[in-house]
Enzyme design. Structure first.
Site, PDB file in Angstrom:
ATOM      1  CG  ASP A 211       9.520  13.404  55.137  1.00  0.00           C
ATOM      2  OD1 ASP A 211      10.122  13.860  54.158  1.00  0.00           O
ATOM      3  OD2 ASP A 211       9.331  12.179  55.294  1.00  0.00           O
TER       4      ASP A 211
ATOM      5  CE  LYS B 297      12.465   7.621  72.196  1.00  0.00           C
ATOM      6  NZ  LYS B 297      13.250   6.407  72.044  1.00  0.00           N
TER       7      LYS B 297
ATOM      8  CG  ASP C 127      12.422  15.657  64.106  1.00  0.00           C
ATOM      9  OD1 ASP C 127      11.302  15.793  63.583  1.00  0.00           O
ATOM     10  OD2 ASP C 127      12.878  14.532  64.410  1.00  0.00           O
TER      11      ASP C 127
ATOM     12  CG  PHE D 157      16.951   8.944  56.158  1.00  0.00           C
ATOM     13  CD1 PHE D 157      15.574   8.845  56.329  1.00  0.00           C
ATOM     14  CD2 PHE D 157      17.776   8.641  57.237  1.00  0.00           C
ATOM     15  CE1 PHE D 157      15.029   8.445  57.540  1.00  0.00           C
ATOM     16  CE2 PHE D 157      17.248   8.236  58.451  1.00  0.00           C
ATOM     17  CZ  PHE D 157      15.872   8.139  58.603  1.00  0.00           C
TER      18      PHE D 157
END
Ligand code: IMP
Ligand code: MG
Length: 183
Positions: free
Chosen positions: A108, A40, A105, A157
């Site tokens: 990583d 999402k 998004d 984070f």
């Protein structure tokens, strides 16, 4: 108690996305482009990015989840994804022969995007590019780079603007570093 520190403001995000939109517009052939957002987290970025391009554009969403999915409460501690990735929601249209831009998004370890790139290449698109809002290159386990990167960030984070911690904070307008307060 969680603590939030603003890392990237809403104004910085908006300005950078306007630039990215111009870059993508400039690089695209005079043909339709399909944006594929990864659910999402990329939903909010995708919705702003597609309005920043001047193209014949459509969009899709794809859903993925990692095997050995960590309990939601462990997500931050163990955000080290180690397992494999599987599709939970596929795209609704054929991508064969299309100019596709995968929208994520955050890049990583690279596990998710490596899997998704391979998957989408199986559709035999005409072209496949990757746009990510955030990039944490220091955490990479698989060699993969995005064609368009909004911001390169340190190994922290972050939440907000679509990014979550156990599903929370996606609705923050700024991108914030999440830390747990002592005691
Ligand atoms: P990768 O497969 O390790 O590249 O992970 C990408 C996914 O991990 C992203 O789509 C996010 O869902 C999640 N992720 C990685 N870093 C963060 C973070 O700092 N905040 C929130 N989610 C993150
Ligand atoms: Mg994600």
């Amino acid at each position: 108690m969680d603590q939030l520190r603003v890392l990237i403001t809403r104004d910085q995000i908006a300005a950078r996305i306007a630039d990215m939109g111009r870059e993508i517009t400039r690089d695209s052939p005079g043909e339709p482009v399909v944006f594929v957002g990864v659910l999402k987290g990329a939903a909010i970025f995708l919705s702003d990015l597609i309005r920043a391009v001047d193209l014949d554009a459509t969009f899709e969403f794809i859903g993925v989840s990692s095997y050995g999915n960590r309990p939601a409460t462990d997500q931050k501690l163990a955000w080290d994804s180690t397992g494999e990735v599987r599709v939970t929601k596929d795209v609704d249209q054929s991508l064969r022969g299309k100019n596709v831009i995968l929208v994520e998004d955050i890049l990583d370890t690279g596990l998710t995007l490596t899997f998704l790139k391979r998957l989408l290449l199986g559709h035999q698109p005409k072209s496949l590019r990757v746009a990510t809002l955030l990039d944490k290159p220091s955490r990479r386990k698989l060699a993969i780079d995005a064609d368009y990167v909004g911001f390169t960030i340190p190994d922290e984070f972050v939440v907000g603007y679509g990014l979550d911690y156990a599903e929370r904070y996606r609705n923050l307008a700024d991108i914030c570093v999440l830390t747990e307060a002592e005691g």
